[in-house]
Design an enzyme around this catalytic site. Structure first.
Site, PDB file in Angstrom:
ATOM      1  N   ASP A 143       0.824  -1.213   0.000  1.00 33.56           N
ATOM      2  CA  ASP A 143       0.000   0.000   0.000  1.00 33.56           C
ATOM      3  C   ASP A 143       0.861   1.267   0.000  1.00 33.56           C
ATOM      4  O   ASP A 143       1.972   1.268   0.521  1.00 33.56           O
ATOM      5  CB  ASP A 143      -0.927  -0.017   1.233  1.00 33.56           C
ATOM      6  N   GLY A 144       0.316   2.325  -0.575  1.00 30.98           N
ATOM      7  CA  GLY A 144       0.965   3.638  -0.512  1.00 30.98           C
ATOM      8  C   GLY A 144       1.519   4.148  -1.839  1.00 30.98           C
ATOM      9  O   GLY A 144       2.223   5.164  -1.857  1.00 30.98           O
ATOM     10  N   ASN A 145       1.203   3.498  -2.933  1.00 33.67           N
ATOM     11  CA  ASN A 145       1.712   3.950  -4.238  1.00 33.67           C
ATOM     12  C   ASN A 145       1.212   5.352  -4.588  1.00 33.67           C
ATOM     13  O   ASN A 145       1.958   6.172  -5.123  1.00 33.67           O
ATOM     14  CB  ASN A 145       1.263   2.998  -5.354  1.00 33.67           C
ATOM     15  N   GLY A 146      -0.054   5.615  -4.285  1.00 38.61           N
ATOM     16  CA  GLY A 146      -0.657   6.912  -4.608  1.00 38.61           C
ATOM     17  C   GLY A 146      -0.007   8.031  -3.820  1.00 38.61           C
ATOM     18  O   GLY A 146       0.324   9.089  -4.368  1.00 38.61           O
ATOM     19  N   ARG A 147       0.206   7.789  -2.521  1.00 37.13           N
ATOM     20  CA  ARG A 147       0.823   8.820  -1.678  1.00 37.13           C
ATOM     21  C   ARG A 147       2.279   9.041  -2.061  1.00 37.13           C
ATOM     22  O   ARG A 147       2.786  10.157  -2.015  1.00 37.13           O
ATOM     23  CB  ARG A 147       0.695   8.434  -0.195  1.00 37.13           C
ATOM     24  N   HIS A 199       2.343   3.433  -9.027  1.00 37.36           N
ATOM     25  CA  HIS A 199       2.168   1.991  -9.251  1.00 37.36           C
ATOM     26  C   HIS A 199       3.355   1.437 -10.022  1.00 37.36           C
ATOM     27  O   HIS A 199       3.855   0.352  -9.720  1.00 37.36           O
ATOM     28  CB  HIS A 199       0.872   1.722 -10.015  1.00 37.36           C
ATOM     29  N   THR A 239     -11.030  -6.631  -4.624  1.00 41.54           N
ATOM     30  CA  THR A 239     -12.385  -6.536  -5.177  1.00 41.54           C
ATOM     31  C   THR A 239     -12.842  -5.076  -5.169  1.00 41.54           C
ATOM     32  O   THR A 239     -13.427  -4.585  -6.132  1.00 41.54           O
ATOM     33  CB  THR A 239     -13.349  -7.379  -4.306  1.00 41.54           C
ATOM     34  N   GLU A 240     -12.527  -4.383  -4.078  1.00 40.21           N
ATOM     35  CA  GLU A 240     -12.963  -2.992  -3.920  1.00 40.21           C
ATOM     36  C   GLU A 240     -12.217  -2.043  -4.858  1.00 40.21           C
ATOM     37  O   GLU A 240     -12.719  -0.970  -5.196  1.00 40.21           O
ATOM     38  CB  GLU A 240     -12.771  -2.534  -2.468  1.00 40.21           C
ATOM     39  N   ARG A 299      -0.629   9.070  -9.897  1.00 41.04           N
ATOM     40  CA  ARG A 299      -0.800   7.816  -9.148  1.00 41.04           C
ATOM     41  C   ARG A 299      -0.238   6.634  -9.940  1.00 41.04           C
ATOM     42  O   ARG A 299       0.352   5.718  -9.382  1.00 41.04           O
ATOM     43  CB  ARG A 299      -2.288   7.586  -8.837  1.00 41.04           C
ATOM     44  N   GLU A 359       0.965 -13.194  12.670  1.00 44.18           N
ATOM     45  CA  GLU A 359       1.607 -12.038  13.294  1.00 44.18           C
ATOM     46  C   GLU A 359       1.524 -10.866  12.317  1.00 44.18           C
ATOM     47  O   GLU A 359       1.823 -11.014  11.132  1.00 44.18           O
ATOM     48  CB  GLU A 359       3.076 -12.349  13.610  1.00 44.18           C
ATOM     49  N   LEU A 385      10.550 -20.588  -4.509  1.00 43.28           N
ATOM     50  CA  LEU A 385       9.469 -19.774  -3.936  1.00 43.28           C
ATOM     51  C   LEU A 385       8.173 -19.889  -4.746  1.00 43.28           C
ATOM     52  O   LEU A 385       8.198 -19.856  -5.975  1.00 43.28           O
ATOM     53  CB  LEU A 385       9.917 -18.306  -3.911  1.00 43.28           C
TER      54      LEU A 385
HETATM   55  C1  IPE Z   1      -5.499  -2.654  -0.146  1.00 42.72           C
HETATM   56  O1  IPE Z   1      -5.125  -1.329  -0.331  1.00 42.72           O
HETATM   57  C2  IPE Z   1      -5.514  -3.374  -1.462  1.00 42.72           C
HETATM   58  C3  IPE Z   1      -4.215  -3.603  -2.076  1.00 42.72           C
HETATM   59  C4  IPE Z   1      -3.047  -3.304  -1.574  1.00 42.72           C
HETATM   60  C5  IPE Z   1      -4.258  -4.249  -3.364  1.00 42.72           C
HETATM   61  P1  IPE Z   1      -6.213  -0.171  -0.480  1.00 42.72           P
HETATM   62  O2  IPE Z   1      -5.457   1.091  -0.645  1.00 42.72           O
HETATM   63  O3  IPE Z   1      -7.174  -0.521  -1.545  1.00 42.72           O
HETATM   64  O4  IPE Z   1      -6.959  -0.243   0.920  1.00 42.72           O
HETATM   65  P2  IPE Z   1      -7.788   0.879   1.697  1.00 42.72           P
HETATM   66  O5  IPE Z   1      -8.803   1.433   0.739  1.00 42.72           O
HETATM   67  O6  IPE Z   1      -6.831   1.931   2.133  1.00 42.72           O
HETATM   68  O7  IPE Z   1      -8.376   0.168   2.870  1.00 42.72           O
HETATM   69  C1  IPE Z   2      -1.582   0.283  -3.368  1.00 38.65           C
HETATM   70  O1  IPE Z   2      -1.358   1.666  -3.384  1.00 38.65           O
HETATM   71  C2  IPE Z   2      -1.845  -0.278  -4.736  1.00 38.65           C
HETATM   72  C3  IPE Z   2      -3.219  -0.736  -4.973  1.00 38.65           C
HETATM   73  C4  IPE Z   2      -4.180  -0.704  -4.095  1.00 38.65           C
HETATM   74  C5  IPE Z   2      -3.526  -1.254  -6.300  1.00 38.65           C
HETATM   75  P1  IPE Z   2      -2.553   2.704  -3.399  1.00 38.65           P
HETATM   76  O2  IPE Z   2      -2.916   3.002  -4.796  1.00 38.65           O
HETATM   77  O3  IPE Z   2      -3.660   2.242  -2.542  1.00 38.65           O
HETATM   78  O4  IPE Z   2      -1.845   3.974  -2.750  1.00 38.65           O
HETATM   79  P2  IPE Z   2      -2.486   4.989  -1.696  1.00 38.65           P
HETATM   80  O5  IPE Z   2      -3.004   4.177  -0.557  1.00 38.65           O
HETATM   81  O6  IPE Z   2      -3.568   5.736  -2.397  1.00 38.65           O
HETATM   82  O7  IPE Z   2      -1.336   5.858  -1.290  1.00 38.65           O
HETATM   83 MG    MG Z   3      -4.058   2.457  -0.569  1.00 42.99          MG
END
Ligand code: IPE
Ligand code: IPE
Ligand code: MG
Length: 248
Positions: free
Chosen positions: A22-26, A39, A68-69, A35, A209, A133
């Site tokens: 998580d965190g690619n967008g930020r 990715h 899914t979301e 964004r 964990e 792996l």
């Molecule tokens: C969870 O990240 C899904 C993936 C890493 C693929 P999200 O960014 O979608 O989750 P929320 O919306 O912050 O809970």
């Molecule tokens: C995780 O990074 C990648 C996917 C969910 C596909 P995000 O795209 O959720 O990045 P943030 O959370 O917006 O920073």
């Molecule tokens: Mg995210």
């Protein structure tokens, strides 16, 4: 400072590690880019994590790549992610082959665009004899989706009298999940400082964990994986029992 790699107990490496990437967008926002760029930079982190997992002998690495979301995101971002999956799978297959990595996928793969599915199938097939792996990609995946799927199959078997409802137990249930045959993860890592599960492996993490780190996914490298594993190795897993029972 000594590296986490050197502090690792090679005899206590978890068999299965799962990561919520998580965190690619930020990350992109911080770097003044789109964004999508975030990715794209996340692919190098995947490469490093896969390499690191192989190096220390982790058997299964499950990466949450698309939930899914996530289908609800703007179409341009979803389309870009799908193209990135096609590209990344194609570009990485040779390297995965060289590193003896096997590939599998969990989730509603039928919902993925045809080119993603075709690429994925081809790559899975090419790597299927590998013995190192097992890299598991969670695509169009959610824990609730998987549980509902399992319930549907179990209900159908009961309706056909193939299964006695009285005989449904943990073992029967887990056989119907897409993670069937894979041991539950001992360790789950989430990057980007969010403290939630976001519908990832729900059944499977009953005793996992959890390790949360502030770093954003595009900054993640194998040394971060090693740090999480060292942290995991210093924990006492009691599974509901007392410390005395565990240590004797
Ligand atoms: C969870 O990240 C899904 C993936 C890493 C693929 P999200 O960014 O979608 O989750 P929320 O919306 O912050 O809970
Ligand atoms: C995780 O990074 C990648 C996917 C969910 C596909 P995000 O795209 O959720 O990045 P943030 O959370 O917006 O920073
Ligand atoms: Mg995210």
């Amino acid at each position: 400072m000594e590296s986490f790699r050197n502090r690792l107990d090679t005899k206590k490496v978890p068999k299965h590690v799962a990561i919520i990437m998580d965190g690619n967008g930020r990350w992109a926002e911080q770097h003044g880019s789109s964004r999508i760029m975030g990715h794209e930079h996340g692919v190098e982190s995947v490469r490093s994590a896969v390499e690191g997992a192989g190096e220390i002998g982790i058997r299964h690495l499950t990466l949450y790549a698309f939930s899914t979301e996530n289908w609800e995101r703007p179409k341009a971002e979803v389309d870009a992610l799908m193209s990135l999956f096609v590209q990344a799978i194609e570009n990485e297959t040779d390297k995965l082959m060289k590193n003896n990595v096997r590939l599998s996928a969990i989730g509603n793969i039928a919902a993925m665009p045809a080119d993603v599915k075709a690429n994925l199938d081809r790559c899975i097939d090419r790597l299927k004899e590998n013995t190192g792996l097992n890299l598991i990609l969670a695509l169009s995946y959610s824990g609730q989706w998987d549980i509902i799927n399992a319930v549907k199959q179990i209900a159908a078997e009961a309706a056909n009298q193939q299964l006695d409802p009285e005989k449904i137990n943990n073992e029967v249930f887990r056989k119907h999940l897409s993670t069937s045959g894979i041991p539950d993860p001992e360790l789950l890592i989430r990057t980007s400082g969010e403290y939630r599960i976001s519908n990832f492996l729900l059944w499977e993490i009953a005793y996992t964990e959890l390790y949360f780190m502030p770093k954003l996914w595009p900054d993640f490298r194998k040394e971060d994986l090693f740090e999480a594993v060292v942290d995991y190795q210093n924990r006492e897993r009691r599974f509901g029992k007392t410390r005395e029972q565990i240590t004797n």
